[in-house]
Design an enzyme around this catalytic site. Structure first.
Site, PDB file in Angstrom:
ATOM      1  N   LYS A   1      -7.132 -12.978   5.883  1.00 49.51           N
ATOM      2  CA  LYS A   1      -7.923 -11.865   6.436  1.00 49.51           C
ATOM      3  C   LYS A   1      -9.375 -12.271   6.708  1.00 49.51           C
ATOM      4  CE  LYS A   1      -4.939  -8.242   5.030  1.00 49.51           C
ATOM      5  NZ  LYS A   1      -4.725  -6.868   5.426  1.00 49.51           N
TER       6      LYS A   1
ATOM      7  N   LYS B   1       8.228  19.029  17.559  1.00 45.46           N
ATOM      8  CA  LYS B   1       9.001  18.703  16.364  1.00 45.46           C
ATOM      9  C   LYS B   1      10.395  18.187  16.753  1.00 45.46           C
ATOM     10  CE  LYS B   1      10.731  20.598  12.079  1.00 45.46           C
ATOM     11  NZ  LYS B   1      11.173  21.786  11.385  1.00 45.46           N
TER      12      LYS B   1
ATOM     13  N   PHE C   1      -8.839  -5.373  -0.554  1.00 46.44           N
ATOM     14  CA  PHE C   1      -7.994  -5.119  -1.719  1.00 46.44           C
ATOM     15  C   PHE C   1      -6.614  -5.705  -1.455  1.00 46.44           C
ATOM     16  CE2 PHE C   1      -9.742  -2.179  -4.937  1.00 46.44           C
ATOM     17  CZ  PHE C   1     -11.032  -2.172  -4.463  1.00 46.44           C
TER      18      PHE C   1
ATOM     19  N   ASP D   1       0.590  -0.156   7.837  1.00 41.92           N
ATOM     20  CA  ASP D   1       0.608  -1.324   8.714  1.00 41.92           C
ATOM     21  C   ASP D   1       1.203  -1.005  10.085  1.00 41.92           C
ATOM     22  OD1 ASP D   1      -0.588  -3.205   7.006  1.00 41.92           O
ATOM     23  OD2 ASP D   1       1.267  -3.346   5.847  1.00 41.92           O
TER      24      ASP D   1
ATOM     25  N   ASN E   1       1.244   5.342   3.228  1.00 43.11           N
ATOM     26  CA  ASN E   1       1.319   4.571   1.984  1.00 43.11           C
ATOM     27  C   ASN E   1       1.027   5.520   0.834  1.00 43.11           C
ATOM     28  OD1 ASN E   1       1.483   2.413   3.716  1.00 43.11           O
ATOM     29  ND2 ASN E   1      -0.031   1.206   2.621  1.00 43.11           N
TER      30      ASN E   1
ATOM     31  N   ASP F   1      -5.563  -4.326  12.043  1.00 40.96           N
ATOM     32  CA  ASP F   1      -5.950  -4.657  10.672  1.00 40.96           C
ATOM     33  C   ASP F   1      -7.475  -4.520  10.594  1.00 40.96           C
ATOM     34  OD1 ASP F   1      -6.752  -5.958   8.276  1.00 40.96           O
ATOM     35  OD2 ASP F   1      -4.791  -6.949   8.215  1.00 40.96           O
ATOM     36  N   ILE F   2      -7.919  -3.464   9.930  1.00 41.75           N
ATOM     37  CA  ILE F   2      -9.346  -3.123   9.939  1.00 41.75           C
ATOM     38  C   ILE F   2     -10.139  -4.194   9.191  1.00 41.75           C
ATOM     39  CG2 ILE F   2     -11.021  -1.315   9.347  1.00 41.75           C
ATOM     40  CD1 ILE F   2      -8.517   0.608   9.318  1.00 41.75           C
TER      41      ILE F   2
ATOM     42  N   LYS G   1      -4.066 -14.030   0.906  1.00 37.83           N
ATOM     43  CA  LYS G   1      -4.506 -12.878   1.709  1.00 37.83           C
ATOM     44  C   LYS G   1      -5.999 -12.992   2.041  1.00 37.83           C
ATOM     45  CE  LYS G   1      -2.238  -9.108   1.050  1.00 37.83           C
ATOM     46  NZ  LYS G   1      -1.693  -7.931   0.371  1.00 37.83           N
TER      47      LYS G   1
HETATM   48  N1  CTP Z   1      -6.083  -3.252   5.501  1.00 35.36           N
HETATM   49  C1  CTP Z   1      -6.768  -2.852   6.623  1.00 35.36           C
HETATM   50  N2  CTP Z   1      -6.093  -2.506   7.759  1.00 35.36           N
HETATM   51  C2  CTP Z   1      -4.735  -2.570   7.793  1.00 35.36           C
HETATM   52  C3  CTP Z   1      -4.020  -2.989   6.651  1.00 35.36           C
HETATM   53  C4  CTP Z   1      -4.716  -3.315   5.518  1.00 35.36           C
HETATM   54  O1  CTP Z   1      -7.998  -2.783   6.594  1.00 35.36           O
HETATM   55  N3  CTP Z   1      -4.103  -2.233   8.905  1.00 35.36           N
HETATM   56  C5  CTP Z   1      -6.826  -3.677   4.316  1.00 35.36           C
HETATM   57  C6  CTP Z   1      -6.659  -2.801   3.110  1.00 35.36           C
HETATM   58  O2  CTP Z   1      -7.645  -1.784   3.066  1.00 35.36           O
HETATM   59  C7  CTP Z   1      -6.849  -3.806   1.981  1.00 35.36           C
HETATM   60  C8  CTP Z   1      -6.305  -5.090   2.546  1.00 35.36           C
HETATM   61  O3  CTP Z   1      -6.328  -4.928   3.946  1.00 35.36           O
HETATM   62  O4  CTP Z   1      -8.222  -4.033   1.717  1.00 35.36           O
HETATM   63  C9  CTP Z   1      -4.930  -5.500   2.070  1.00 35.36           C
HETATM   64  O5  CTP Z   1      -3.971  -4.657   2.515  1.00 35.36           O
HETATM   65  P1  CTP Z   1      -2.413  -4.883   2.188  1.00 35.36           P
HETATM   66  O6  CTP Z   1      -1.716  -3.735   2.806  1.00 35.36           O
HETATM   67  O7  CTP Z   1      -2.213  -5.145   0.744  1.00 35.36           O
HETATM   68  O8  CTP Z   1      -2.138  -6.245   2.903  1.00 35.36           O
HETATM   69  P2  CTP Z   1      -1.173  -6.572   4.080  1.00 35.36           P
HETATM   70  O9  CTP Z   1      -1.999  -7.179   5.142  1.00 35.36           O
HETATM   71  O10 CTP Z   1      -0.374  -5.388   4.422  1.00 35.36           O
HETATM   72  O11 CTP Z   1      -0.288  -7.719   3.445  1.00 35.36           O
HETATM   73  P3  CTP Z   1       1.163  -7.628   2.772  1.00 35.36           P
HETATM   74  O12 CTP Z   1       1.913  -6.563   3.483  1.00 35.36           O
HETATM   75  O13 CTP Z   1       1.654  -8.985   2.976  1.00 35.36           O
HETATM   76  O14 CTP Z   1       0.923  -7.313   1.323  1.00 35.36           O
END
Ligand code: CTP
Length: 397
Positions: free
Chosen positions: A341, A286, A323, A276, A208, A304-305, A337
């Site tokens: 979460k 490679k 966030f 994600d 990202n 998803d942490i 969200k």
């Molecule tokens: N986060 C996390 N672990 C992941 C993905 C996200 O801990 N594998 C946490 C990020 O640190 C942030 C929050 O989840 O605090 C939101 O992440 P975001 O990527 O915006 O949300 P998504 O779950 O990916 O939702 P969407 O793709 O629908 O925006």
């Protein structure tokens, strides 16, 4: 802040004991009084004479020193300090502390005290990573013991990794934070920051976009309020703040493991931009263009942490903050969200291209809590961090 504060400094047995001599000097320069205790192993690395000369105070080392018992018993010695600092804190000393041993002066003082304790661990990387040491650390954290370091780096034994004692300025900062009575003094806070890199092959990855600037500013602001901060960061482009424990990771799976190791904490702020998905089977060589056609990459979902920690039963931080980077319908999406979460707050920011926030110095935040949505005026990332740290202090301070 350190002037006329009394610090009982326990020097354990490790090569890093030499740094304790400099620590004594720097503490005294700031007006602190240092009462030194040297363990038997510590005396193999630094001499009682150098310690007492620098501290300007007699060195205590023997549990059964009758003169001391007449002058000041070990109970009194352990309680007359404002803070007990153990530097270096060896694996052995920490094991003794975790299990309540009292077979020598250092462990007896640590068991007999109700004074706050700060440990600066130092040991070989394998000893630090050993499940027994990690178990002991978790127990000590649960008992409210503070930690500064260890840092990652080259070690005296020739290996590389976590285990180096924190540098003297970092220890001083942690001592000042602990003594300073900051609103988060004695609180332990976790911050994730930066992107994760998910390898495709040894030279390519998916990631990202994230500089780590906002997470870094939040960690700095929390440390400034006296919190003990564990900063778990992916490969960010801004350097980590001073005075926090930095844990560097690459992938989402490594980030989750580092987060789990850092628990328990009072509050956890998940500012990282975690990928994600990862490539299900990263190539260990490679990938070559000539292999024929375009490569087909199979993806696997990353843990998803934020959701994992939010769903924890026992051991869940009292405050979990996520966030949400949104490009449209910010409040609606972020509110959904937060529910999905299971976190307490969501810090939502509008990252649509026109805002110029991504990679910029400013941020426009809407804070979503159980009381609803609160939109903050557009402000610098450091100001956002200070404001958020203030709210965290109100919640868990
Ligand atoms: N986060 C996390 N672990 C992941 C993905 C996200 O801990 N594998 C946490 C990020 O640190 C942030 C929050 O989840 O605090 C939101 O992440 P975001 O990527 O915006 O949300 P998504 O779950 O990916 O939702 P969407 O793709 O629908 O925006």
């Amino acid at each position: 802040m350190l002037a006329s504060r009394r610090i009982l400094l326990i020097i354990g047995g490790g090569i890093a004991a030499y740094k304790a001599l400099d620590l004594i000097r720097r503490l005294r320069e700031r007006g602190a009084q240092v009462v030194p205790v040297l363990t038997r192993a510590g005396a193999e690395f630094v001499t009682p004479l150098s310690v007492s000369a620098l501290a300007g105070h007699k060195v205590h080392s023997d549990l059964f020193d009758l003169t001391d018992e007449a002058e000041m018993g070990h109970i009194e010695l352990s309680r007359s300090a404002d803070l007990i600092v153990v530097a270096p804190a060896t694996a052995d000393l920490m094991a003794k502390m975790a299990h309540g041993h009292a077979g020598d002066l250092a462990s007896t003082l640590l068991l007999a005290t109700d004074t706050p304790v700060l440990l600066a661990p130092a040991m070989n990387v394998r000893m630090w990573q050993h499940p027994a040491t990690q178990r002991n650390i978790a127990m000590l954290r649960g008992d409210g013991i503070g930690f500064v370091g260890p840092n990652e780096g080259d070690m005296a034994c020739g290996e590389h990794g976590p285990g180096r004692m924190a540098e003297v300025p970092e220890i001083i900062e942690a001592i000042a934070a602990r003594l300073g009575g900051g609103r988060l003094a004695g609180r332990r806070v976790l911050v994730t920051s930066g992107p994760t890199h998910e390898p495709i092959d040894p030279v390519r990855y998916i990631a990202n976009r994230s500089s780590g600037a906002q997470g870094t500013a939040i960690a700095r602001a929390l440390a400034a309020l006296g919190a003990e901060v564990v900063f778990v960061t992916g490969p960010a482009s801004v350097p980590p703040p001073e005075g926090v424990t930095v844990v560097r990771v690459e992938t989402a799976q490594e980030m989750l493991a580092a987060v789990e190791r850092a628990l328990p904490v009072d509050a956890a702020i998940f500012a990282a931009a975690v990928a994600d998905w990862r490539v299900a089977h990263a190539h260990d060589r490679k990938m070559k263009k000539t292999a024929g056609g375009l490569p087909a990459l199979e993806f696997a979902e990353n843990p998803d942490i934020l959701a994992t920690v939010s769903a924890m039963g026992a051991g869940r931080p009292r405050l979990v903050v996520g966030f949400a980077a949104e490009t449209h319908d910010v409040v609606e999406n972020a509110t959904a969200k937060r529910a999905r979460k299971g976190c307490d707050w969501i810090v939502a920011n509008d990252v649509s291209h026109a805002t110029g926030i991504m990679g910029g110095t400013e941020n426009a935040i809407t804070l979503i809590t159980d009381e609803g949505a609160e939109t903050w005026p557009r402000m610098g990332k450091a100001e956002v961090a200070a404001r958020l740290a203030e709210r965290v202090a109100r919640a868990v301070g």
